[in-house]
Design a protein around this motif. Structure first.
Motif, PDB file in Angstrom:
ATOM      1  N   CYS A 187      -5.171   2.499  -4.452  1.00 20.28           N
ATOM      2  CA  CYS A 187      -5.680   3.072  -5.700  1.00 20.28           C
ATOM      3  C   CYS A 187      -7.024   3.758  -5.508  1.00 20.28           C
ATOM      4  O   CYS A 187      -7.391   4.655  -6.279  1.00 20.28           O
ATOM      5  CB  CYS A 187      -5.822   1.975  -6.760  1.00 20.28           C
ATOM      6  N   THR A 188      -7.757   3.358  -4.492  1.00 18.68           N
ATOM      7  CA  THR A 188      -9.111   3.875  -4.282  1.00 18.68           C
ATOM      8  C   THR A 188      -9.108   5.206  -3.545  1.00 18.68           C
ATOM      9  O   THR A 188      -9.865   6.126  -3.889  1.00 18.68           O
ATOM     10  CB  THR A 188      -9.964   2.854  -3.504  1.00 18.68           C
ATOM     11  N   PHE A 189      -8.266   5.333  -2.517  1.00 22.95           N
ATOM     12  CA  PHE A 189      -8.293   6.521  -1.663  1.00 22.95           C
ATOM     13  C   PHE A 189      -7.152   7.473  -2.018  1.00 22.95           C
ATOM     14  O   PHE A 189      -5.992   7.058  -2.129  1.00 22.95           O
ATOM     15  CB  PHE A 189      -8.192   6.117  -0.188  1.00 22.95           C
ATOM     16  N   ARG A 190      -7.491   8.733  -2.176  1.00 22.09           N
ATOM     17  CA  ARG A 190      -6.465   9.732  -2.453  1.00 22.09           C
ATOM     18  C   ARG A 190      -5.580   9.967  -1.233  1.00 22.09           C
ATOM     19  O   ARG A 190      -4.391  10.239  -1.360  1.00 22.09           O
ATOM     20  CB  ARG A 190      -7.128  11.048  -2.874  1.00 22.09           C
ATOM     21  N   ASN A 191      -6.180   9.893  -0.059  1.00 23.83           N
ATOM     22  CA  ASN A 191      -5.444  10.106   1.183  1.00 23.83           C
ATOM     23  C   ASN A 191      -4.812   8.787   1.624  1.00 23.83           C
ATOM     24  O   ASN A 191      -5.511   7.836   1.968  1.00 23.83           O
ATOM     25  CB  ASN A 191      -6.399  10.633   2.266  1.00 23.83           C
ATOM     26  N   GLY A 192      -3.490   8.731   1.606  1.00 23.73           N
ATOM     27  CA  GLY A 192      -2.795   7.505   1.982  1.00 23.73           C
ATOM     28  C   GLY A 192      -3.003   7.131   3.434  1.00 23.73           C
ATOM     29  O   GLY A 192      -3.015   5.946   3.777  1.00 23.73           O
ATOM     30  N   GLY A 193      -3.183   8.121   4.302  1.00 21.16           N
ATOM     31  CA  GLY A 193      -3.404   7.836   5.714  1.00 21.16           C
ATOM     32  C   GLY A 193      -4.687   7.060   5.951  1.00 21.16           C
ATOM     33  O   GLY A 193      -4.727   6.140   6.773  1.00 21.16           O
ATOM     34  N   ILE A 194      -5.750   7.421   5.215  1.00 14.39           N
ATOM     35  CA  ILE A 194      -7.017   6.700   5.346  1.00 14.39           C
ATOM     36  C   ILE A 194      -6.855   5.262   4.871  1.00 14.39           C
ATOM     37  O   ILE A 194      -7.356   4.317   5.503  1.00 14.39           O
ATOM     38  CB  ILE A 194      -8.123   7.413   4.550  1.00 14.39           C
ATOM     39  N   ALA A 195      -6.152   5.077   3.761  1.00 18.68           N
ATOM     40  CA  ALA A 195      -5.939   3.731   3.219  1.00 18.68           C
ATOM     41  C   ALA A 195      -5.163   2.863   4.209  1.00 18.68           C
ATOM     42  O   ALA A 195      -5.509   1.693   4.429  1.00 18.68           O
ATOM     43  CB  ALA A 195      -5.193   3.813   1.889  1.00 18.68           C
ATOM     44  N   ILE A 196      -4.121   3.419   4.815  1.00 17.78           N
ATOM     45  CA  ILE A 196      -3.321   2.661   5.788  1.00 17.78           C
ATOM     46  C   ILE A 196      -4.157   2.316   7.014  1.00 17.78           C
ATOM     47  O   ILE A 196      -4.081   1.197   7.542  1.00 17.78           O
ATOM     48  CB  ILE A 196      -2.071   3.466   6.179  1.00 17.78           C
ATOM     49  N   LEU A 197      -4.976   3.270   7.489  1.00 17.68           N
ATOM     50  CA  LEU A 197      -5.834   3.021   8.640  1.00 17.68           C
ATOM     51  C   LEU A 197      -6.828   1.892   8.346  1.00 17.68           C
ATOM     52  O   LEU A 197      -7.000   0.979   9.169  1.00 17.68           O
ATOM     53  CB  LEU A 197      -6.591   4.296   9.018  1.00 17.68           C
ATOM     54  N   LEU A 198      -7.460   1.921   7.178  1.00 15.04           N
ATOM     55  CA  LEU A 198      -8.429   0.887   6.825  1.00 15.04           C
ATOM     56  C   LEU A 198      -7.754  -0.476   6.697  1.00 15.04           C
ATOM     57  O   LEU A 198      -8.325  -1.499   7.079  1.00 15.04           O
ATOM     58  CB  LEU A 198      -9.139   1.254   5.514  1.00 15.04           C
ATOM     59  N   LEU A 215       0.838  -1.205   0.000  1.00 11.23           N
ATOM     60  CA  LEU A 215       0.000   0.000   0.000  1.00 11.23           C
ATOM     61  C   LEU A 215       0.872   1.253   0.000  1.00 11.23           C
ATOM     62  O   LEU A 215       0.642   2.184  -0.782  1.00 11.23           O
ATOM     63  CB  LEU A 215      -0.915  -0.039   1.227  1.00 11.23           C
ATOM     64  N   TYR A 216       1.872   1.266   0.859  1.00  6.41           N
ATOM     65  CA  TYR A 216       2.724   2.451   0.974  1.00  6.41           C
ATOM     66  C   TYR A 216       3.475   2.716  -0.332  1.00  6.41           C
ATOM     67  O   TYR A 216       3.635   3.877  -0.744  1.00  6.41           O
ATOM     68  CB  TYR A 216       3.706   2.277   2.130  1.00  6.41           C
ATOM     69  N   ASN A 217       3.909   1.654  -1.005  1.00  3.28           N
ATOM     70  CA  ASN A 217       4.617   1.824  -2.271  1.00  3.28           C
ATOM     71  C   ASN A 217       3.736   2.497  -3.312  1.00  3.28           C
ATOM     72  O   ASN A 217       4.176   3.389  -4.051  1.00  3.28           O
ATOM     73  CB  ASN A 217       5.092   0.466  -2.796  1.00  3.28           C
ATOM     74  N   ILE A 218       2.470   2.075  -3.379  1.00  2.11           N
ATOM     75  CA  ILE A 218       1.551   2.660  -4.356  1.00  2.11           C
ATOM     76  C   ILE A 218       1.255   4.115  -4.014  1.00  2.11           C
ATOM     77  O   ILE A 218       1.190   4.977  -4.892  1.00  2.11           O
ATOM     78  CB  ILE A 218       0.244   1.845  -4.431  1.00  2.11           C
ATOM     79  N   VAL A 219       1.062   4.396  -2.728  1.00  6.59           N
ATOM     80  CA  VAL A 219       0.792   5.771  -2.303  1.00  6.59           C
ATOM     81  C   VAL A 219       1.942   6.692  -2.716  1.00  6.59           C
ATOM     82  O   VAL A 219       1.714   7.833  -3.164  1.00  6.59           O
ATOM     83  CB  VAL A 219       0.579   5.823  -0.771  1.00  6.59           C
ATOM     84  N   GLU A 220       3.168   6.199  -2.619  1.00  3.07           N
ATOM     85  CA  GLU A 220       4.333   7.025  -2.959  1.00  3.07           C
ATOM     86  C   GLU A 220       4.429   7.314  -4.451  1.00  3.07           C
ATOM     87  O   GLU A 220       4.764   8.425  -4.853  1.00  3.07           O
ATOM     88  CB  GLU A 220       5.618   6.323  -2.493  1.00  3.07           C
ATOM     89  N   ILE A 221       4.150   6.303  -5.280  1.00  2.87           N
ATOM     90  CA  ILE A 221       4.367   6.475  -6.724  1.00  2.87           C
ATOM     91  C   ILE A 221       3.109   6.899  -7.466  1.00  2.87           C
ATOM     92  O   ILE A 221       3.181   7.201  -8.657  1.00  2.87           O
ATOM     93  CB  ILE A 221       4.908   5.173  -7.354  1.00  2.87           C
TER      94      ILE A 221
END
Length: 244
Positions: free
Chosen positions: A123-134, A39-45
């Motif tokens: 890919c779904t959430f623009r905010n990476g923090g929300i994606a990591i929390l979920l 997840l973190y890799n996708i959020v970064e790139i």
């Protein structure tokens, strides 16, 4: 090595059997949390991908193929195989080649399913923090309903159906069934009385797993993989684009 040392040569007593299942549960949980890095890799790139897709440098298909070749295979599948192999033989699990490869198959499929799930969130959430929390909350949810902390049949009926949404539940059940399917017998002494009992019976009594559910669980994990993969491809193609 640390995980293998913690469960090094587990015995065949009742306590030893609990440690065997604990080892399998810990391994599945470890792989689940390791998948957070996908997840973190996708959020970064993702910002770079959005710009380059807008400039038509390459298609989403090429980007997805690159993620499979340079992320899923070297960073998900290979580490899973290495960690699982070391832990399996150090913990003294079934010394049967067929059961070892069935063990690896389930963990590789589970790792792939969780990587795709995290890929979908990123890919779904623009905010990476929300994606990591979920993702973290989903991991805790699957651990709760995996059958290790609470007997599956003891869960109140109004909540029992949630177990069917937990990939870790199918992974742990398949690994446990594979282990006891070798004919493992529990040898212990209770209040001075020698006891010899099938590990299959102990597994059913303690955790509520079905003794014939290995291949069903494999098919269900394949279903999770297919669902997450289709959802991820659809999200990348239709929603992951730069908006001006």
């Amino acid at each position: 090595m640390i995980l293998g040392g913690l469960y090094y040569k587990t015995g065949i007593t009742i306590a030893g059997f609990q440690s065997r299942v604990g080892c399998l549960f810990f391994l599945g949980s470890l792989i689940s949390f390791m998948s957070l890095s996908a997840l973190y890799n996708i959020v970064e790139i993702k910002p770079l991908f959005l710009r380059e897709r807008a400039g038509r440098y390459y298609s989403p298909s090429a980007w997805l193929l690159a993620r499979v070749l340079f992320d899923v295979i070297p960073l998900r599948i290979i580490p899973t195989i290495v960690v699982s192999t070391i832990t399996y033989w150090m913990a003294g699990l079934s010394a049967d080649a067929a059961r070892f490869f069935k063990f690896l198959l389930m963990l590789v499929l589970f790792s792939l399913a969780m990587a795709l799930y995290n890929f979908l969130l990123a890919c779904t959430f623009r905010n990476g923090g929300i994606a990591i929390l979920l993702s973290a909350l989903f991991n805790l949810f699957t651990m709760t309903f995996a059958g290790f902390f609470v007997h599956l049949d003891a869960i109140p009926p109004v909540l029992r159906w949630l177990q069917w949404l937990c990939p870790l539940k199918y992974c742990l059940e398949a690994l446990s069934v594979n282990e006891v399917g070798s004919g493992l017998m529990i040898q212990d002494t209770l209040q001075g009385v020698p006891v010899s009992i099938s590990a299959q019976l102990i597994m059913t009594l303690l955790f509520g797993f079905g003794v014939n559910n290995y291949y069903r669980d494999v098919l269900v994990i394949f279903g999770f993989i297919a669902g997450f993969a289709v959802a991820s491809v659809g999200t990348v193609w239709w929603f992951l684009r730069e908006r001006r």
